[in-house]
Design a protein around this motif. Structure first.
Motif, PDB file in Angstrom:
ATOM      1  N   VAL A   1       6.385   1.399 -13.426  1.00 35.77           N
ATOM      2  CA  VAL A   1       7.062   1.598 -12.142  1.00 35.77           C
ATOM      3  C   VAL A   1       7.550   0.254 -11.611  1.00 35.77           C
ATOM      4  O   VAL A   1       6.764  -0.691 -11.468  1.00 35.77           O
ATOM      5  CB  VAL A   1       6.121   2.256 -11.112  1.00 35.77           C
ATOM      6  N   VAL A   2       8.836   0.161 -11.347  1.00 37.87           N
ATOM      7  CA  VAL A   2       9.416  -1.050 -10.766  1.00 37.87           C
ATOM      8  C   VAL A   2      10.337  -0.666  -9.615  1.00 37.87           C
ATOM      9  O   VAL A   2      10.887   0.436  -9.571  1.00 37.87           O
ATOM     10  CB  VAL A   2      10.205  -1.889 -11.805  1.00 37.87           C
ATOM     11  N   ALA A   3      10.483  -1.583  -8.675  1.00 37.87           N
ATOM     12  CA  ALA A   3      11.402  -1.406  -7.551  1.00 37.87           C
ATOM     13  C   ALA A   3      12.277  -2.646  -7.458  1.00 37.87           C
ATOM     14  O   ALA A   3      11.791  -3.771  -7.596  1.00 37.87           O
ATOM     15  CB  ALA A   3      10.625  -1.212  -6.253  1.00 37.87           C
ATOM     16  N   THR A   4      13.554  -2.429  -7.226  1.00 34.99           N
ATOM     17  CA  THR A   4      14.497  -3.537  -7.091  1.00 34.99           C
ATOM     18  C   THR A   4      15.163  -3.443  -5.721  1.00 34.99           C
ATOM     19  O   THR A   4      15.633  -2.372  -5.323  1.00 34.99           O
ATOM     20  CB  THR A   4      15.570  -3.484  -8.195  1.00 34.99           C
ATOM     21  N   TYR A   5      15.188  -4.575  -5.008  1.00 31.05           N
ATOM     22  CA  TYR A   5      15.741  -4.635  -3.658  1.00 31.05           C
ATOM     23  C   TYR A   5      16.936  -5.583  -3.642  1.00 31.05           C
ATOM     24  O   TYR A   5      16.865  -6.690  -4.177  1.00 31.05           O
ATOM     25  CB  TYR A   5      14.683  -5.103  -2.665  1.00 31.05           C
TER      26      TYR A   5
ATOM     27  N   TRP B   1      10.295  -5.967  -8.331  1.00 33.95           N
ATOM     28  CA  TRP B   1       8.844  -5.988  -8.133  1.00 33.95           C
ATOM     29  C   TRP B   1       8.225  -4.929  -9.044  1.00 33.95           C
ATOM     30  O   TRP B   1       8.747  -3.825  -9.179  1.00 33.95           O
ATOM     31  CB  TRP B   1       8.496  -5.648  -6.686  1.00 33.95           C
ATOM     32  N   TYR B   2       7.089  -5.268  -9.637  1.00 35.90           N
ATOM     33  CA  TYR B   2       6.310  -4.317 -10.420  1.00 35.90           C
ATOM     34  C   TYR B   2       5.271  -3.665  -9.518  1.00 35.90           C
ATOM     35  O   TYR B   2       4.586  -4.349  -8.750  1.00 35.90           O
ATOM     36  CB  TYR B   2       5.581  -5.011 -11.572  1.00 35.90           C
TER      37      TYR B   2
ATOM     38  N   LEU C   1       2.447  -4.540  -4.919  1.00 32.20           N
ATOM     39  CA  LEU C   1       3.545  -4.961  -5.772  1.00 32.20           C
ATOM     40  C   LEU C   1       3.361  -6.406  -6.211  1.00 32.20           C
ATOM     41  O   LEU C   1       2.736  -7.200  -5.512  1.00 32.20           O
ATOM     42  CB  LEU C   1       4.874  -4.839  -5.014  1.00 32.20           C
ATOM     43  N   SER C   2       3.932  -6.738  -7.351  1.00 29.10           N
ATOM     44  CA  SER C   2       3.835  -8.100  -7.874  1.00 29.10           C
ATOM     45  C   SER C   2       5.108  -8.435  -8.638  1.00 29.10           C
ATOM     46  O   SER C   2       5.801  -7.547  -9.146  1.00 29.10           O
ATOM     47  CB  SER C   2       2.623  -8.223  -8.805  1.00 29.10           C
ATOM     48  N   ARG C   3       5.404  -9.719  -8.718  1.00 33.48           N
ATOM     49  CA  ARG C   3       6.544 -10.153  -9.515  1.00 33.48           C
ATOM     50  C   ARG C   3       6.237 -10.056 -11.010  1.00 33.48           C
ATOM     51  O   ARG C   3       7.135 -10.126 -11.843  1.00 33.48           O
ATOM     52  CB  ARG C   3       6.922 -11.588  -9.164  1.00 33.48           C
ATOM     53  N   GLN C   4       4.960  -9.915 -11.341  1.00 28.73           N
ATOM     54  CA  GLN C   4       4.522  -9.740 -12.722  1.00 28.73           C
ATOM     55  C   GLN C   4       3.905  -8.356 -12.871  1.00 28.73           C
ATOM     56  O   GLN C   4       3.472  -7.746 -11.887  1.00 28.73           O
ATOM     57  CB  GLN C   4       3.504 -10.821 -13.107  1.00 28.73           C
TER      58      GLN C   4
END
Length: 200
Positions: free
Chosen positions: A76-80, A58-59, A162-165
């Motif tokens: 900034v990105v987060a990965t789950y 997610w961005y 957050l967004s996928r883009q």
């Protein structure tokens, strides 16, 4: 059931439209009325989150400034990544002012079967059993197709969109900020997150 943003009363619809217009016109969101402390509504997460659909990158589109991200200037990105035991591995990455990559790994544990309320710890793995160092991560709004999400804490001190883009259309972002304001968050303090060279 596929999670969708909860239906909102008419005042929220007006606030969301006002927020979208303010955003589009570059007007300060502080001009919009905010609930007082005595009027803060009960904060409710979405009815359910599917961890498998929520997984991935997610961005961060916007956030309330916080002490944990003062070093983050952009990207900034987060990965789950869901684990077999029901917990979720979390990896946060961002670019500093110097262009260096900053990364933090943590673990999120759902607090109930909805998977919409989690507690996250970024302590070293050997110390995560300690009864402190954990933060609330509540999914407050979620697109039906998991294109965007709004996450916050019941203290109202933390909020992320957050967004996928890397970006969201102004009208969608404005609507989410309107919802956040109705929930009692200081939406006028939210800042956008620039994305130039997404960290990998």
């Amino acid at each position: 059931m596929t999670p969708r943003p909860a239906s909102r009363p008419a005042p929220l619809a007006r606030a969301a439209r006002a927020a979208a217009c303010a955003l589009a016109l570059g007007a300060p969101l502080a001009a919009l009325p905010a609930p007082t402390g005595a009027e803060l509504p009960r904060l409710l997460p979405v009815p359910r989150v599917d961890p498998q659909r929520y997984a991935g990158t997610w961005y961060e589109v916007a956030r309330l400034p916080n002490r944990f991200q003062t070093q983050c200037a952009s990207d900034v990105v987060a990965t789950y990544a869901p684990r077999p035991d029901g917990a979720i591995d979390v990896t946060n990455r961002c670019r500093t002012e110097s262009g260096a990559l900053d990364e933090a790994g943590g673990l999120a544990r759902p607090q109930d079967a909805t998977n919409a309320r989690l507690r996250v710890s970024f302590l070293p793995a050997a110390l995560r059993w300690l009864p402190f160092g954990r933060g609330d991560y509540w999914v407050l709004a979620l697109d039906a197709d998991y294109r965007w999400a709004m996450v916050g804490a019941p203290s109202r001190d933390f909020l992320w969109i957050l967004s996928r883009q890397p970006t969201l259309p102004d009208d969608e972002l404005g609507t989410l900020l309107g919802q956040a304001r109705e929930m009692g968050f200081p939406a006028d303090q939210v800042v956008r997150t620039p994305h130039r060279a997404p960290p990998r």
